[in-house]
Design a protein around this motif. Structure first.
Motif, PDB file in Angstrom:
ATOM      1  N   SER A  78       3.044  59.905  -4.264  1.00 39.84           N
ATOM      2  CA  SER A  78       4.222  60.957  -4.684  1.00 39.84           C
ATOM      3  C   SER A  78       5.555  60.797  -4.293  1.00 39.84           C
ATOM      4  O   SER A  78       5.666  60.149  -4.140  1.00 39.84           O
ATOM      5  N   GLY A  79       6.365  61.972  -4.884  1.00 40.23           N
ATOM      6  CA  GLY A  79       7.458  62.034  -3.728  1.00 40.23           C
ATOM      7  C   GLY A  79       9.059  61.291  -5.334  1.00 40.23           C
ATOM      8  O   GLY A  79       9.550  61.781  -5.420  1.00 40.23           O
ATOM      9  N   GLY A  80       7.734  61.005  -6.552  1.00 40.63           N
ATOM     10  CA  GLY A  80       9.053  61.204  -7.842  1.00 40.63           C
ATOM     11  C   GLY A  80      10.196  62.114  -8.478  1.00 40.63           C
ATOM     12  O   GLY A  80       9.427  63.131  -8.024  1.00 40.63           O
ATOM     13  N   GLY A  81      10.948  61.924  -9.401  1.00 40.97           N
ATOM     14  CA  GLY A  81      10.872  63.297  -9.707  1.00 40.97           C
ATOM     15  C   GLY A  81      12.475  62.408 -10.304  1.00 40.97           C
ATOM     16  O   GLY A  81      12.875  61.024 -10.747  1.00 40.97           O
ATOM     17  N   LEU A  82      13.407  63.445 -11.099  1.00 35.32           N
ATOM     18  CA  LEU A  82      14.587  63.100 -11.199  1.00 35.32           C
ATOM     19  C   LEU A  82      15.811  63.516 -10.449  1.00 35.32           C
ATOM     20  O   LEU A  82      15.764  64.241  -9.867  1.00 35.32           O
ATOM     21  N   VAL A  83      16.575  62.203 -10.622  1.00 39.21           N
ATOM     22  CA  VAL A  83      17.813  62.654  -9.507  1.00 39.21           C
ATOM     23  C   VAL A  83      19.214  62.108  -9.795  1.00 39.21           C
ATOM     24  O   VAL A  83      18.530  61.287 -10.856  1.00 39.21           O
ATOM     25  N   HIS A  84      20.237  62.283  -8.919  1.00 41.00           N
ATOM     26  CA  HIS A  84      21.973  61.650 -10.469  1.00 41.00           C
ATOM     27  C   HIS A  84      21.651  60.482  -9.235  1.00 41.00           C
ATOM     28  O   HIS A  84      21.502  60.268  -8.345  1.00 41.00           O
ATOM     29  N   ALA A  85      22.311  59.376 -10.021  1.00 42.03           N
ATOM     30  CA  ALA A  85      22.703  58.145  -9.698  1.00 42.03           C
ATOM     31  C   ALA A  85      24.005  58.894  -7.948  1.00 42.03           C
ATOM     32  O   ALA A  85      24.511  59.686  -8.026  1.00 42.03           O
ATOM     33  N   GLY A  86      23.596  57.678  -7.507  1.00 37.93           N
ATOM     34  CA  GLY A  86      23.866  57.861  -5.720  1.00 37.93           C
ATOM     35  C   GLY A  86      22.743  58.543  -4.984  1.00 37.93           C
ATOM     36  O   GLY A  86      23.240  58.379  -4.035  1.00 37.93           O
ATOM     37  N   GLY A  87      21.641  59.046  -6.238  1.00 34.27           N
ATOM     38  CA  GLY A  87      21.286  60.032  -5.119  1.00 34.27           C
ATOM     39  C   GLY A  87      20.259  59.446  -4.308  1.00 34.27           C
ATOM     40  O   GLY A  87      19.563  58.404  -4.937  1.00 34.27           O
ATOM     41  N   SER A  88      19.454  60.326  -3.848  1.00 33.22           N
ATOM     42  CA  SER A  88      17.712  59.389  -2.579  1.00 33.22           C
ATOM     43  C   SER A  88      17.175  60.434  -3.493  1.00 33.22           C
ATOM     44  O   SER A  88      16.556  61.196  -2.826  1.00 33.22           O
ATOM     45  N   LEU A  89      15.903  59.328  -2.478  1.00 27.42           N
ATOM     46  CA  LEU A  89      14.385  59.600  -3.045  1.00 27.42           C
ATOM     47  C   LEU A  89      13.610  58.834  -2.072  1.00 27.42           C
ATOM     48  O   LEU A  89      13.419  57.722  -1.415  1.00 27.42           O
ATOM     49  N   ARG A  90      12.440  60.134  -1.636  1.00 26.54           N
ATOM     50  CA  ARG A  90      11.714  58.995  -0.670  1.00 26.54           C
ATOM     51  C   ARG A  90       9.353  59.096  -1.540  1.00 26.54           C
ATOM     52  O   ARG A  90       9.346  60.435  -1.536  1.00 26.54           O
ATOM     53  N   VAL A  96       9.954  57.638 -11.766  1.00 27.70           N
ATOM     54  CA  VAL A  96      11.674  57.422 -10.883  1.00 27.70           C
ATOM     55  C   VAL A  96      12.673  57.859 -12.071  1.00 27.70           C
ATOM     56  O   VAL A  96      12.674  56.954 -12.872  1.00 27.70           O
ATOM     57  N   THR A  97      13.333  58.508 -12.028  1.00 26.57           N
ATOM     58  CA  THR A  97      14.176  58.818 -13.045  1.00 26.57           C
ATOM     59  C   THR A  97      15.851  59.127 -12.758  1.00 26.57           C
ATOM     60  O   THR A  97      15.355  60.394 -12.096  1.00 26.57           O
TER      61      THR A  97
END
Length: 119
Positions: free
Chosen positions: A6-18, A115-116
């Motif tokens: 779990s934890g994927g998603g859409l984020v802008h460049a420079g952002g973070s995800l776990r 992850v996008t």
């Protein structure tokens, strides 16, 4: 034995995800853990791996930006991703080497999480 990512998603460049990946079922012991990713039209590649002794391996493209860790009490592996780039867009898969209570050590895979990263 099952792995749930779990934890994927859409984020802008420079952002973070776990990302998280939890193993469940009749588990005797867990050994190595790793994250792979597969982008459209490309082969699956190793992103990061972590042994029981804490040794890590990172793909050159993510070194310094991503961090793999584990919580043995929760049978969970994490992938912290910072400074994300559009090139990180992929389906991320977790895998663990697990010895079930009633079997031999084998490699188990999660279902993948998308992850996008938008530019």
């Amino acid at each position: 034995v099952q792995l749930q990512a779990s934890g994927g998603g859409l984020v802008h460049a420079g952002g973070s995800l776990r990302l998280s990946c939890a193993a469940s079922g009749s588990i005797f012991s867990i050994y190595g853990m790793a994250w792979y990713r597969q982008a459209p039209g490309k082969q699956r590649e190793l992103v990061a791996s972590l042994t029981t002794t804490g040794s890590t391996i990172y793909a050159p493209s993510v070194k310094g930006r991503f961090a793999i860790s584990r919580d043995n009490t929760k049978n969970t592996v994490y992938l912290r991703m910072n400074s994300l780039e559009p090139e990180d867009t992929a389906v991320y898969h977790c895998t663990m080497q697990i010895r079930p209570r009633d079997g031999y050590v084998g490699s188990y895979w999660g279902q993948g999480t998308q992850v996008t990263v938008s530019s």
